[in-house]
Scaffold this active site. Structure first.
Site, PDB file in Angstrom:
ATOM      1  N   LYS A 134       0.867  -1.193   0.000  1.00 60.29           N
ATOM      2  CA  LYS A 134       0.000   0.000   0.000  1.00 60.29           C
ATOM      3  C   LYS A 134       0.890   1.223   0.000  1.00 60.29           C
ATOM      4  CE  LYS A 134      -4.459   0.968   0.293  1.00 60.29           C
ATOM      5  NZ  LYS A 134      -5.647   0.135  -0.014  1.00 60.29           N
ATOM      6  N   ASP A 174      -7.212   4.300  -4.236  1.00 61.53           N
ATOM      7  CA  ASP A 174      -7.800   4.177  -2.893  1.00 61.53           C
ATOM      8  C   ASP A 174      -8.368   5.571  -2.607  1.00 61.53           C
ATOM      9  OD1 ASP A 174      -7.852   2.141  -0.462  1.00 61.53           O
ATOM     10  OD2 ASP A 174      -7.424   4.077   0.429  1.00 61.53           O
TER      11      ASP A 174
HETATM   12  P1  NDP Z   1     -12.968   7.908  -2.320  1.00 63.46           P
HETATM   13  O1  NDP Z   1     -11.882   8.888  -2.152  1.00 63.46           O
HETATM   14  O2  NDP Z   1     -13.567   7.698  -3.662  1.00 63.46           O
HETATM   15  O3  NDP Z   1     -14.172   8.243  -1.311  1.00 63.46           O
HETATM   16  C1  NDP Z   1     -13.950   8.293   0.056  1.00 63.46           C
HETATM   17  C2  NDP Z   1     -15.253   8.634   0.744  1.00 63.46           C
HETATM   18  O4  NDP Z   1     -15.098   8.495   2.141  1.00 63.46           O
HETATM   19  C3  NDP Z   1     -15.694  10.062   0.517  1.00 63.46           C
HETATM   20  O5  NDP Z   1     -17.091  10.150   0.579  1.00 63.46           O
HETATM   21  C4  NDP Z   1     -15.046  10.791   1.684  1.00 63.46           C
HETATM   22  O6  NDP Z   1     -15.674  12.020   2.028  1.00 63.46           O
HETATM   23  C5  NDP Z   1     -15.202   9.772   2.775  1.00 63.46           C
HETATM   24  N1  NDP Z   1     -14.101   9.915   3.735  1.00 63.46           N
HETATM   25  C6  NDP Z   1     -12.795   9.694   3.496  1.00 63.46           C
HETATM   26  N2  NDP Z   1     -12.052   9.951   4.580  1.00 63.46           N
HETATM   27  C7  NDP Z   1     -12.921  10.358   5.514  1.00 63.46           C
HETATM   28  C8  NDP Z   1     -12.780  10.749   6.855  1.00 63.46           C
HETATM   29  N3  NDP Z   1     -11.574  10.794   7.450  1.00 63.46           N
HETATM   30  N4  NDP Z   1     -13.899  11.071   7.543  1.00 63.46           N
HETATM   31  C9  NDP Z   1     -15.112  11.033   6.945  1.00 63.46           C
HETATM   32  N5  NDP Z   1     -15.316  10.680   5.669  1.00 63.46           N
HETATM   33  C10 NDP Z   1     -14.236  10.331   4.969  1.00 63.46           C
HETATM   34  O7  NDP Z   1     -12.383   6.530  -1.756  1.00 63.46           O
HETATM   35  P2  NDP Z   1     -12.896   5.036  -1.988  1.00 63.46           P
HETATM   36  O8  NDP Z   1     -14.353   5.004  -2.160  1.00 63.46           O
HETATM   37  O9  NDP Z   1     -12.029   4.443  -3.028  1.00 63.46           O
HETATM   38  O10 NDP Z   1     -12.482   4.354  -0.617  1.00 63.46           O
HETATM   39  C11 NDP Z   1     -13.390   4.245   0.483  1.00 63.46           C
HETATM   40  C12 NDP Z   1     -12.927   3.132   1.407  1.00 63.46           C
HETATM   41  O11 NDP Z   1     -12.906   1.889   0.671  1.00 63.46           O
HETATM   42  C13 NDP Z   1     -11.506   3.264   1.971  1.00 63.46           C
HETATM   43  O12 NDP Z   1     -11.485   2.680   3.260  1.00 63.46           O
HETATM   44  C14 NDP Z   1     -10.669   2.422   1.026  1.00 63.46           C
HETATM   45  O13 NDP Z   1      -9.475   1.991   1.627  1.00 63.46           O
HETATM   46  C15 NDP Z   1     -11.620   1.273   0.775  1.00 63.46           C
HETATM   47  N6  NDP Z   1     -11.399   0.475  -0.412  1.00 63.46           N
HETATM   48  C16 NDP Z   1     -11.312   1.048  -1.660  1.00 63.46           C
HETATM   49  C17 NDP Z   1     -11.138   0.251  -2.768  1.00 63.46           C
HETATM   50  C18 NDP Z   1     -11.129   0.818  -4.143  1.00 63.46           C
HETATM   51  O14 NDP Z   1     -11.085   0.037  -5.093  1.00 63.46           O
HETATM   52  N7  NDP Z   1     -11.214   2.123  -4.339  1.00 63.46           N
HETATM   53  C19 NDP Z   1     -10.976  -1.206  -2.652  1.00 63.46           C
HETATM   54  C20 NDP Z   1     -11.164  -1.715  -1.311  1.00 63.46           C
HETATM   55  C21 NDP Z   1     -11.339  -0.890  -0.244  1.00 63.46           C
HETATM   56  P3  NDP Z   1     -14.957  13.404   1.639  1.00 63.46           P
HETATM   57  O15 NDP Z   1     -15.006  13.468   0.134  1.00 63.46           O
HETATM   58  O16 NDP Z   1     -15.775  14.437   2.309  1.00 63.46           O
HETATM   59  O17 NDP Z   1     -13.560  13.314   2.160  1.00 63.46           O
HETATM   60  O1  2IT Z   2      -7.952  -1.589  -0.460  1.00 62.10           O
HETATM   61  C1  2IT Z   2      -7.937  -2.076  -1.625  1.00 62.10           C
HETATM   62  O2  2IT Z   2      -8.093  -3.284  -1.801  1.00 62.10           O
HETATM   63  C2  2IT Z   2      -7.767  -1.158  -2.746  1.00 62.10           C
HETATM   64  N1  2IT Z   2      -7.682   0.047  -2.532  1.00 62.10           N
HETATM   65  C3  2IT Z   2      -7.649  -1.702  -4.129  1.00 62.10           C
HETATM   66  C4  2IT Z   2      -6.268  -2.229  -4.390  1.00 62.10           C
HETATM   67  C5  2IT Z   2      -5.994  -2.630  -5.810  1.00 62.10           C
HETATM   68  O3  2IT Z   2      -4.828  -2.974  -6.048  1.00 62.10           O
HETATM   69  O4  2IT Z   2      -6.882  -2.632  -6.656  1.00 62.10           O
END
Ligand code: NDP
Ligand code: 2IT
Length: 455
Positions: A134, A174
Protein backbone atom coordinates in the site's frame (compact mmCIF):
# COMPACT_ATOMS: atom_id res chain seq x y z
CA UNK A 1 -11.28 -25.05 22.46
CA UNK A 2 -10.83 -25.76 26.19
CA UNK A 3 -10.81 -22.95 28.79
CA UNK A 4 -7.08 -23.51 29.33
CA UNK A 5 -6.18 -23.16 25.67
CA UNK A 6 -8.37 -20.05 25.32
CA UNK A 7 -6.48 -18.50 28.23
CA UNK A 8 -3.08 -19.45 26.73
CA UNK A 9 -4.10 -17.92 23.39
CA UNK A 10 -5.19 -14.72 25.11
CA UNK A 11 -1.96 -14.44 27.12
CA UNK A 12 0.13 -15.08 23.98
CA UNK A 13 -1.87 -12.49 22.01
CA UNK A 14 -1.35 -9.86 24.72
CA UNK A 15 2.37 -10.59 24.86
CA UNK A 16 2.72 -10.52 21.09
CA UNK A 17 0.85 -7.21 20.92
CA UNK A 18 3.16 -5.70 23.56
CA UNK A 19 6.03 -6.39 21.16
CA UNK A 20 4.19 -4.97 18.15
CA UNK A 21 3.35 -1.77 20.04
CA UNK A 22 6.93 -1.43 21.32
CA UNK A 23 8.44 -1.96 17.86
CA UNK A 24 5.99 0.36 16.07
CA UNK A 25 5.50 3.38 18.34
CA UNK A 26 2.89 5.96 17.34
CA UNK A 27 1.12 3.70 14.82
CA UNK A 28 -2.23 2.93 16.53
CA UNK A 29 -4.03 1.92 13.30
CA UNK A 30 -1.34 -0.65 12.58
CA UNK A 31 -1.59 -1.99 16.15
CA UNK A 32 -5.37 -2.28 15.75
CA UNK A 33 -5.19 -4.12 12.41
CA UNK A 34 -2.60 -6.57 13.77
CA UNK A 35 -4.60 -7.12 16.97
CA UNK A 36 -7.74 -7.98 15.01
CA UNK A 37 -5.85 -10.61 13.03
CA UNK A 38 -3.69 -12.09 15.78
CA UNK A 39 -6.59 -12.47 18.20
CA UNK A 40 -8.20 -14.97 15.80
CA UNK A 41 -4.99 -16.53 14.52
CA UNK A 42 -3.38 -17.34 17.85
CA UNK A 43 -5.58 -20.36 18.70
CA UNK A 44 -4.97 -21.70 15.18
CA UNK A 45 -1.22 -21.18 15.51
CA UNK A 46 -1.14 -22.89 18.91
CA UNK A 47 -2.83 -25.87 17.31
CA UNK A 48 -0.30 -25.86 14.42
CA UNK A 49 3.15 -25.56 16.04
CA UNK A 50 5.10 -25.35 12.76
CA UNK A 51 3.78 -21.80 12.29
CA UNK A 52 4.84 -20.89 15.81
CA UNK A 53 8.37 -22.29 15.62
CA UNK A 54 9.16 -20.42 12.42
CA UNK A 55 8.07 -17.07 13.95
CA UNK A 56 5.53 -16.50 11.21
CA UNK A 57 3.55 -13.80 13.03
CA UNK A 58 6.73 -11.86 13.72
CA UNK A 59 7.69 -12.14 10.03
CA UNK A 60 4.26 -11.16 8.68
CA UNK A 61 4.06 -8.03 10.86
CA UNK A 62 7.43 -6.70 9.66
CA UNK A 63 7.19 -5.18 6.13
CA UNK A 64 9.63 -6.50 3.52
CA UNK A 65 10.51 -2.84 3.10
CA UNK A 66 9.09 0.68 3.38
CA UNK A 67 10.12 3.21 0.76
CA UNK A 68 9.79 6.77 2.04
CA UNK A 69 10.18 9.76 -0.28
CA UNK A 70 9.63 13.50 -0.62
CA UNK A 71 7.21 14.92 -3.19
CA UNK A 72 7.96 18.50 -4.22
CA UNK A 73 5.45 20.21 -6.52
CA UNK A 74 4.24 23.64 -7.56
CA UNK A 75 0.66 24.95 -7.27
CA UNK A 76 -1.11 27.15 -9.86
CA UNK A 77 0.14 30.31 -8.14
CA UNK A 78 3.76 29.16 -8.39
CA UNK A 79 4.03 28.26 -4.67
CA UNK A 80 6.23 25.28 -3.87
CA UNK A 81 4.81 22.50 -1.64
CA UNK A 82 6.51 19.54 0.00
CA UNK A 83 4.59 16.36 0.89
CA UNK A 84 5.58 13.05 2.44
CA UNK A 85 4.99 9.80 0.62
CA UNK A 86 5.55 6.09 1.22
CA UNK A 87 5.18 2.69 -0.40
CA UNK A 88 4.90 -0.16 2.08
CA UNK A 89 5.89 -3.46 0.43
CA UNK A 90 4.52 -5.82 3.03
CA UNK A 91 4.82 -9.35 1.67
CA UNK A 92 5.35 -10.87 -1.81
CA UNK A 93 5.29 -14.58 -0.93
CA UNK A 94 2.37 -15.42 -3.23
CA UNK A 95 2.80 -12.73 -5.92
CA UNK A 96 4.13 -9.26 -6.74
CA UNK A 97 3.14 -6.58 -4.21
CA UNK A 98 -0.36 -5.25 -4.97
CA UNK A 99 -2.46 -2.58 -3.33
CA UNK A 100 -3.76 0.95 -3.71
CA UNK A 101 -2.43 4.47 -3.20
CA UNK A 102 -4.16 6.88 -0.82
CA UNK A 103 -3.92 10.69 -1.04
CA UNK A 104 -5.41 12.21 2.12
CA UNK A 105 -4.04 14.67 4.71
CA UNK A 106 -4.43 12.04 7.46
CA UNK A 107 -2.04 9.56 5.79
CA UNK A 108 0.99 8.50 7.86
CA UNK A 109 3.40 5.61 7.56
CA UNK A 110 1.33 3.81 10.21
CA UNK A 111 -1.88 4.20 8.18
CA UNK A 112 -0.21 2.64 5.15
CA UNK A 113 1.26 -0.18 7.25
CA UNK A 114 -2.21 -1.08 8.53
CA UNK A 115 -3.60 -1.04 4.99
CA UNK A 116 -0.68 -3.06 3.57
CA UNK A 117 -1.01 -5.63 6.36
CA UNK A 118 -4.73 -6.09 5.65
CA UNK A 119 -4.00 -6.27 1.94
CA UNK A 120 -1.76 -9.34 2.33
CA UNK A 121 -4.66 -11.41 3.73
CA UNK A 122 -7.27 -9.89 1.43
CA UNK A 123 -5.23 -10.60 -1.69
CA UNK A 124 -4.63 -14.18 -0.58
CA UNK A 125 -8.39 -14.68 -0.17
CA UNK A 126 -9.06 -13.61 -3.78
CA UNK A 127 -7.36 -16.86 -4.90
CA UNK A 128 -5.26 -14.77 -7.34
CA UNK A 129 -1.44 -14.64 -7.13
CA UNK A 130 -0.98 -11.21 -5.49
CA UNK A 131 1.23 -10.12 -2.60
CA UNK A 132 0.33 -7.15 -0.41
CA UNK A 133 1.39 -3.50 -0.41
CA UNK A 134 0.00 0.00 0.00
CA UNK A 135 1.22 3.52 -0.59
CA UNK A 136 0.23 7.13 -0.60
CA UNK A 137 0.86 10.61 0.63
CA UNK A 138 -0.43 13.21 3.08
CA UNK A 139 -1.31 15.37 0.04
CA UNK A 140 -4.84 16.84 0.20
CA UNK A 141 -6.43 16.86 -3.27
CA UNK A 142 -9.55 18.74 -2.06
CA UNK A 143 -9.89 22.11 -3.79
CA UNK A 144 -6.86 21.50 -6.03
CA UNK A 145 -7.19 22.13 -9.78
CA UNK A 146 -6.70 19.37 -12.36
CA UNK A 147 -3.31 20.86 -13.28
CA UNK A 148 -2.20 20.84 -9.64
CA UNK A 149 -3.27 17.22 -9.22
CA UNK A 150 -1.41 16.35 -12.43
CA UNK A 151 1.78 18.02 -11.23
CA UNK A 152 1.50 16.31 -7.86
CA UNK A 153 0.99 12.89 -9.50
CA UNK A 154 3.97 13.44 -11.81
CA UNK A 155 6.19 14.39 -8.87
CA UNK A 156 4.88 11.44 -6.84
CA UNK A 157 5.63 8.94 -9.62
CA UNK A 158 9.08 10.45 -10.14
CA UNK A 159 9.82 9.45 -6.56
CA UNK A 160 8.21 6.01 -6.84
CA UNK A 161 8.84 4.62 -10.34
CA UNK A 162 12.16 2.89 -9.64
CA UNK A 163 10.56 0.74 -6.92
CA UNK A 164 7.55 -0.62 -8.87
CA UNK A 165 6.82 -2.56 -12.08
CA UNK A 166 4.41 -5.12 -13.56
CA UNK A 167 6.30 -8.02 -11.89
CA UNK A 168 7.48 -6.09 -8.83
CA UNK A 169 4.77 -3.97 -7.28
CA UNK A 170 1.51 -2.82 -8.88
CA UNK A 171 -0.32 0.13 -7.26
CA UNK A 172 -3.96 1.19 -7.87
CA UNK A 173 -6.49 3.66 -6.42
CA UNK A 174 -7.80 4.18 -2.89
CA UNK A 175 -9.11 7.27 -1.05
CA UNK A 176 -8.31 10.37 -3.13
CA UNK A 177 -6.89 8.32 -6.01
CA UNK A 178 -9.31 7.42 -8.83
CA UNK A 179 -9.24 7.24 -12.61
CA UNK A 180 -7.85 10.76 -13.07
CA UNK A 181 -4.90 10.21 -10.72
CA UNK A 182 -4.13 6.68 -11.98
CA UNK A 183 -3.96 8.05 -15.52
CA UNK A 184 -1.51 10.83 -14.60
CA UNK A 185 0.60 8.34 -12.61
CA UNK A 186 0.64 5.88 -15.53
CA UNK A 187 1.58 8.67 -17.99
CA UNK A 188 4.53 9.75 -15.88
CA UNK A 189 5.77 6.16 -15.47
CA UNK A 190 5.72 5.76 -19.28
CA UNK A 191 7.59 9.01 -19.73
CA UNK A 192 10.28 8.05 -17.21
CA UNK A 193 10.83 4.44 -18.30
CA UNK A 194 9.74 4.37 -21.97
CA UNK A 195 7.81 1.18 -21.11
CA UNK A 196 4.13 0.47 -21.66
CA UNK A 197 3.38 -2.12 -19.00
CA UNK A 198 0.65 -3.02 -16.53
CA UNK A 199 2.41 -1.50 -13.54
CA UNK A 200 -0.75 0.14 -12.17
CA UNK A 201 -4.43 -0.87 -12.28
CA UNK A 202 -7.58 1.17 -12.61
CA UNK A 203 -6.38 2.53 -15.94
CA UNK A 204 -8.72 3.97 -18.61
CA UNK A 205 -10.34 1.39 -20.89
CA UNK A 206 -8.45 2.66 -23.95
CA UNK A 207 -5.03 2.11 -22.37
CA UNK A 208 -5.16 -1.22 -20.61
CA UNK A 209 -7.90 -0.79 -18.02
CA UNK A 210 -10.39 -3.54 -17.24
CA UNK A 211 -14.16 -3.30 -17.61
CA UNK A 212 -15.87 -3.30 -14.19
CA UNK A 213 -12.78 -2.14 -12.25
CA UNK A 214 -14.52 1.14 -11.38
CA UNK A 215 -17.57 -0.73 -10.09
CA UNK A 216 -15.75 -3.76 -8.66
CA UNK A 217 -15.34 -2.89 -4.97
CA UNK A 218 -18.91 -1.71 -4.49
CA UNK A 219 -20.44 -4.49 -6.59
CA UNK A 220 -18.25 -7.10 -4.92
CA UNK A 221 -19.31 -5.98 -1.45
CA UNK A 222 -22.96 -6.47 -2.40
CA UNK A 223 -22.18 -9.88 -3.98
CA UNK A 224 -20.55 -10.82 -0.69
CA UNK A 225 -23.70 -9.88 1.22
CA UNK A 226 -25.78 -11.95 -1.19
CA UNK A 227 -23.59 -14.93 -0.29
CA UNK A 228 -23.94 -14.24 3.44
CA UNK A 229 -27.72 -13.90 3.21
CA UNK A 230 -27.96 -17.07 1.13
CA UNK A 231 -26.61 -18.95 4.18
CA UNK A 232 -29.98 -18.13 5.77
CA UNK A 233 -31.95 -18.63 2.55
CA UNK A 234 -32.78 -14.95 2.18
CA UNK A 235 -31.92 -12.27 -0.40
CA UNK A 236 -31.27 -8.54 -0.83
CA UNK A 237 -34.50 -7.60 -2.59
CA UNK A 238 -36.88 -5.40 -0.61
CA UNK A 239 -34.45 -4.91 2.28
CA UNK A 240 -33.50 -1.51 3.69
CA UNK A 241 -29.83 -0.55 3.54
CA UNK A 242 -27.61 2.22 4.81
CA UNK A 243 -24.33 3.12 3.13
CA UNK A 244 -21.64 5.48 4.40
CA UNK A 245 -19.22 7.35 2.15
CA UNK A 246 -20.01 8.73 -1.28
CA UNK A 247 -16.83 7.96 -3.17
CA UNK A 248 -15.96 5.15 -5.57
CA UNK A 249 -16.88 2.26 -3.28
CA UNK A 250 -20.09 3.77 -1.89
CA UNK A 251 -21.48 4.86 -5.28
CA UNK A 252 -21.23 1.41 -6.87
CA UNK A 253 -22.46 -0.28 -3.70
CA UNK A 254 -25.59 1.89 -3.94
CA UNK A 255 -25.90 1.14 -7.67
CA UNK A 256 -25.82 -2.64 -7.24
CA UNK A 257 -28.20 -2.54 -4.25
CA UNK A 258 -30.62 -0.42 -6.25
CA UNK A 259 -30.48 -2.83 -9.20
CA UNK A 260 -31.16 -5.75 -6.89
CA UNK A 261 -34.26 -4.08 -5.48
CA UNK A 262 -32.99 -2.93 -2.07
CA UNK A 263 -34.11 0.35 -0.52
CA UNK A 264 -30.95 2.44 0.04
CA UNK A 265 -31.53 5.21 2.54
CA UNK A 266 -28.20 6.99 3.05
CA UNK A 267 -24.76 8.03 1.84
CA UNK A 268 -22.27 10.31 3.62
CA UNK A 269 -19.13 12.40 3.23
CA UNK A 270 -16.83 14.08 5.75
CA UNK A 271 -19.43 16.87 6.19
CA UNK A 272 -22.33 14.64 7.27
CA UNK A 273 -24.90 12.28 5.77
CA UNK A 274 -28.01 12.49 3.61
CA UNK A 275 -31.19 10.43 3.96
CA UNK A 276 -33.41 9.82 0.95
CA UNK A 277 -36.94 9.51 2.32
CA UNK A 278 -38.16 6.47 0.38
CA UNK A 279 -34.78 5.23 -0.80
CA UNK A 280 -32.53 6.00 -3.77
CA UNK A 281 -34.02 6.07 -7.26
CA UNK A 282 -32.04 6.04 -10.54
CA UNK A 283 -32.42 9.83 -10.57
CA UNK A 284 -30.82 10.22 -7.14
CA UNK A 285 -27.98 7.91 -8.18
CA UNK A 286 -27.32 9.71 -11.47
CA UNK A 287 -27.17 13.00 -9.57
CA UNK A 288 -24.79 11.54 -6.96
CA UNK A 289 -22.42 10.27 -9.66
CA UNK A 290 -22.35 13.61 -11.43
CA UNK A 291 -21.91 15.46 -8.13
CA UNK A 292 -19.05 13.32 -6.83
CA UNK A 293 -17.33 11.91 -9.94
CA UNK A 294 -17.52 14.94 -12.24
CA UNK A 295 -17.90 18.00 -10.01
CA UNK A 296 -16.27 16.71 -6.80
CA UNK A 297 -19.02 18.56 -4.88
CA UNK A 298 -20.49 18.20 -1.38
CA UNK A 299 -23.57 16.24 -0.26
CA UNK A 300 -25.26 19.41 1.02
CA UNK A 301 -25.97 20.12 -2.66
CA UNK A 302 -27.97 16.91 -2.96
CA UNK A 303 -30.35 18.09 -0.22
CA UNK A 304 -30.73 21.41 -2.03
CA UNK A 305 -31.57 19.64 -5.28
CA UNK A 306 -34.17 17.10 -4.03
CA UNK A 307 -37.10 17.84 -1.71
CA UNK A 308 -37.08 14.22 -0.41
CA UNK A 309 -33.40 14.36 0.64
CA UNK A 310 -32.41 15.64 4.08
CA UNK A 311 -28.85 16.53 5.14
CA UNK A 312 -27.54 15.90 8.67
CA UNK A 313 -24.42 18.02 9.15
CA UNK A 314 -21.54 16.48 11.08
CA UNK A 315 -23.40 13.20 11.66
CA UNK A 316 -22.91 9.59 10.63
CA UNK A 317 -25.81 7.45 9.36
CA UNK A 318 -25.58 4.76 12.07
CA UNK A 319 -28.66 5.96 13.97
CA UNK A 320 -30.90 5.05 11.00
CA UNK A 321 -32.92 1.85 10.97
CA UNK A 322 -31.91 -0.71 8.35
CA UNK A 323 -31.35 -4.43 7.83
CA UNK A 324 -28.19 -4.14 5.73
CA UNK A 325 -25.23 -1.93 6.68
CA UNK A 326 -22.39 -0.94 4.34
CA UNK A 327 -19.61 1.19 5.87
CA UNK A 328 -17.79 2.47 2.75
CA UNK A 329 -15.94 5.63 3.83
CA UNK A 330 -12.88 5.16 6.03
CA UNK A 331 -11.26 3.44 9.03
CA UNK A 332 -12.83 3.60 12.49
CA UNK A 333 -16.00 5.34 11.30
CA UNK A 334 -18.18 2.87 13.27
CA UNK A 335 -17.55 2.41 17.00
CA UNK A 336 -18.98 0.12 19.67
CA UNK A 337 -21.92 2.37 20.55
CA UNK A 338 -22.89 2.78 16.88
CA UNK A 339 -22.62 -0.97 16.28
CA UNK A 340 -24.87 -1.79 19.24
CA UNK A 341 -27.36 0.85 18.11
CA UNK A 342 -27.48 -0.72 14.63
CA UNK A 343 -28.09 -4.16 16.13
CA UNK A 344 -30.83 -2.76 18.36
CA UNK A 345 -32.44 -1.19 15.30
CA UNK A 346 -32.61 -4.57 13.57
CA UNK A 347 -29.48 -4.86 11.42
CA UNK A 348 -29.00 -8.42 10.18
CA UNK A 349 -25.87 -8.09 8.01
CA UNK A 350 -22.88 -5.76 7.84
CA UNK A 351 -20.44 -5.76 4.91
CA UNK A 352 -17.42 -3.49 4.96
CA UNK A 353 -16.67 -1.74 1.67
CA UNK A 354 -14.05 0.34 3.51
CA UNK A 355 -10.89 -0.97 5.18
CA UNK A 356 -11.23 -1.41 8.96
CA UNK A 357 -14.27 0.91 9.29
CA UNK A 358 -15.43 -0.85 12.47
CA UNK A 359 -13.29 -0.47 15.58
CA UNK A 360 -12.52 -3.41 17.91
CA UNK A 361 -15.48 -2.62 20.23
CA UNK A 362 -17.81 -2.47 17.23
CA UNK A 363 -16.60 -5.85 15.95
CA UNK A 364 -17.15 -7.36 19.38
CA UNK A 365 -20.71 -6.04 19.46
CA UNK A 366 -21.51 -7.49 16.01
CA UNK A 367 -20.01 -10.89 16.85
CA UNK A 368 -21.62 -11.08 20.30
CA UNK A 369 -25.00 -10.24 18.73
CA UNK A 370 -24.50 -12.93 16.07
CA UNK A 371 -25.08 -10.44 13.29
CA UNK A 372 -23.63 -11.57 9.93
CA UNK A 373 -20.50 -9.43 9.84
CA UNK A 374 -18.25 -9.41 6.75
CA UNK A 375 -14.92 -7.68 7.50
CA UNK A 376 -13.29 -5.54 4.81
CA UNK A 377 -10.56 -7.98 3.89
CA UNK A 378 -13.24 -10.39 2.69
CA UNK A 379 -16.16 -8.14 1.72
CA UNK A 380 -14.25 -5.46 -0.23
CA UNK A 381 -11.77 -7.79 -1.96
CA UNK A 382 -13.66 -7.46 -5.27
CA UNK A 383 -11.75 -4.28 -6.11
CA UNK A 384 -8.31 -5.80 -5.89
CA UNK A 385 -9.63 -9.00 -7.48
CA UNK A 386 -10.62 -7.13 -10.64
CA UNK A 387 -7.27 -5.33 -10.45
CA UNK A 388 -5.75 -8.81 -10.59
CA UNK A 389 -7.89 -9.54 -13.66
CA UNK A 390 -6.64 -6.28 -15.20
CA UNK A 391 -3.07 -7.51 -14.69
CA UNK A 392 -3.92 -10.78 -16.40
CA UNK A 393 -5.49 -8.98 -19.36
CA UNK A 394 -2.42 -6.72 -19.64
CA UNK A 395 -0.08 -9.73 -19.58
CA UNK A 396 -2.16 -11.42 -22.30
CA UNK A 397 -2.50 -8.15 -24.29
CA UNK A 398 -6.20 -8.89 -24.36
CA UNK A 399 -9.29 -7.22 -23.06
CA UNK A 400 -12.28 -9.13 -21.75
CA UNK A 401 -15.96 -8.20 -21.92
CA UNK A 402 -17.89 -6.57 -19.07
CA UNK A 403 -19.98 -9.72 -18.71
CA UNK A 404 -16.92 -11.96 -18.45
CA UNK A 405 -15.25 -9.81 -15.79
CA UNK A 406 -18.47 -9.39 -13.81
CA UNK A 407 -19.06 -13.14 -13.82
CA UNK A 408 -15.48 -13.80 -12.65
CA UNK A 409 -15.93 -11.19 -9.92
CA UNK A 410 -19.09 -12.97 -8.70
CA UNK A 411 -17.27 -16.31 -8.72
CA UNK A 412 -14.34 -14.88 -6.76
CA UNK A 413 -16.64 -13.30 -4.12
CA UNK A 414 -18.39 -16.68 -3.73
CA UNK A 415 -15.02 -18.41 -3.29
CA UNK A 416 -13.96 -15.86 -0.66
CA UNK A 417 -17.23 -16.49 1.14
CA UNK A 418 -16.65 -20.26 1.05
CA UNK A 419 -13.18 -19.84 2.61
CA UNK A 420 -14.70 -17.73 5.40
CA UNK A 421 -17.31 -20.41 6.09
CA UNK A 422 -14.70 -23.20 6.02
CA UNK A 423 -12.44 -21.55 8.59
CA UNK A 424 -15.03 -19.50 10.50
CA UNK A 425 -18.13 -21.61 11.16
CA UNK A 426 -18.72 -22.42 14.82
CA UNK A 427 -20.52 -25.72 14.21
CA UNK A 428 -23.80 -24.26 15.52
CA UNK A 429 -24.91 -22.40 12.42
CA UNK A 430 -23.04 -19.13 13.01
CA UNK A 431 -20.16 -18.06 10.77
CA UNK A 432 -17.52 -15.83 12.32
CA UNK A 433 -16.30 -14.17 9.11
CA UNK A 434 -13.51 -12.35 10.99
CA UNK A 435 -11.94 -15.60 12.09
CA UNK A 436 -12.67 -17.22 8.72
CA UNK A 437 -11.08 -14.43 6.66
CA UNK A 438 -8.03 -14.14 8.89
CA UNK A 439 -7.29 -17.86 9.11
CA UNK A 440 -8.14 -18.48 5.42
CA UNK A 441 -5.84 -15.68 4.23
CA UNK A 442 -3.10 -16.65 6.67
CA UNK A 443 -2.89 -20.31 5.69
CA UNK A 444 -2.14 -19.56 2.04
CA UNK A 445 0.50 -16.91 2.76
CA UNK A 446 2.06 -18.81 5.67
CA UNK A 447 2.52 -22.00 3.67
CA UNK A 448 4.18 -20.06 0.83
CA UNK A 449 6.49 -18.25 3.27
CA UNK A 450 7.49 -21.54 4.91
CA UNK A 451 8.09 -23.30 1.58
CA UNK A 452 10.46 -20.60 0.32
CA UNK A 453 12.95 -20.76 3.20
CA UNK A 454 14.10 -18.26 5.79
CA UNK A 455 13.98 -14.66 4.68
P1 NDP B 1 -12.97 7.91 -2.32
O1 NDP B 1 -11.88 8.89 -2.15
O2 NDP B 1 -13.57 7.70 -3.66
O3 NDP B 1 -14.17 8.24 -1.31
C1 NDP B 1 -13.95 8.29 0.06
C2 NDP B 1 -15.25 8.63 0.74
O4 NDP B 1 -15.10 8.50 2.14
C3 NDP B 1 -15.69 10.06 0.52
O5 NDP B 1 -17.09 10.15 0.58
C4 NDP B 1 -15.05 10.79 1.68
O6 NDP B 1 -15.67 12.02 2.03
C5 NDP B 1 -15.20 9.77 2.78
N1 NDP B 1 -14.10 9.92 3.73
C6 NDP B 1 -12.80 9.69 3.50
N2 NDP B 1 -12.05 9.95 4.58
C7 NDP B 1 -12.92 10.36 5.51
C8 NDP B 1 -12.78 10.75 6.85
N3 NDP B 1 -11.57 10.79 7.45
N4 NDP B 1 -13.90 11.07 7.54
C9 NDP B 1 -15.11 11.03 6.95
N5 NDP B 1 -15.32 10.68 5.67
C10 NDP B 1 -14.24 10.33 4.97
O7 NDP B 1 -12.38 6.53 -1.76
P2 NDP B 1 -12.90 5.04 -1.99
O8 NDP B 1 -14.35 5.00 -2.16
O9 NDP B 1 -12.03 4.44 -3.03
O10 NDP B 1 -12.48 4.35 -0.62
C11 NDP B 1 -13.39 4.24 0.48
C12 NDP B 1 -12.93 3.13 1.41
O11 NDP B 1 -12.91 1.89 0.67
C13 NDP B 1 -11.51 3.26 1.97
O12 NDP B 1 -11.48 2.68 3.26
C14 NDP B 1 -10.67 2.42 1.03
O13 NDP B 1 -9.48 1.99 1.63
C15 NDP B 1 -11.62 1.27 0.77
N6 NDP B 1 -11.40 0.47 -0.41
C16 NDP B 1 -11.31 1.05 -1.66
C17 NDP B 1 -11.14 0.25 -2.77
C18 NDP B 1 -11.13 0.82 -4.14
O14 NDP B 1 -11.08 0.04 -5.09
N7 NDP B 1 -11.21 2.12 -4.34
C19 NDP B 1 -10.98 -1.21 -2.65
C20 NDP B 1 -11.16 -1.71 -1.31
C21 NDP B 1 -11.34 -0.89 -0.24
P3 NDP B 1 -14.96 13.40 1.64
O15 NDP B 1 -15.01 13.47 0.13
O16 NDP B 1 -15.77 14.44 2.31
O17 NDP B 1 -13.56 13.31 2.16
O1 2IT C 1 -7.95 -1.59 -0.46
C1 2IT C 1 -7.94 -2.08 -1.63
O2 2IT C 1 -8.09 -3.28 -1.80
C2 2IT C 1 -7.77 -1.16 -2.75
N1 2IT C 1 -7.68 0.05 -2.53
C3 2IT C 1 -7.65 -1.70 -4.13
C4 2IT C 1 -6.27 -2.23 -4.39
C5 2IT C 1 -5.99 -2.63 -5.81
O3 2IT C 1 -4.83 -2.97 -6.05
O4 2IT C 1 -6.88 -2.63 -6.66
Amino acid sequence: MSEDLTQVAKTRTDKFMEGVIWRNPGQPEFHQAVHEVVEWLMPFILANPRYQESKLLERLTEPDRVVSFRVTWEDDAGQVHVNRAWRVQMNNAIGAYKGGLRFHPSVTEGTLKFLAFEQVFKNALTTLPMGGGKGGSNFNPKGRSDREVMRFCQAFMTGLYRFIGANVDVPAGDIGVGGREVSYLFGQYRRLTNQFEGMITGKGLSFGGSPIRTEATGYGTVYFVQNMLAERDIGVEGRTAIVSGSGNVAIYCVEKLLHLGAKVLTVSDSGGYVRVKDGFTEEHLAYLKELKEARRGRLTEMAEKFSDVEHFAGQKPWGETAELVFPCATQNELDGAAACQLVENGAIAVAEGANMPTDLDGIKCFLDSKVMYGPGKAANAGGVAVSGLEQTQNAQRMSWSREEVDKTLRDIMAKIHTQCVTYGHDGNGYVNYVKGANVGGFVKVADAVLACGLM
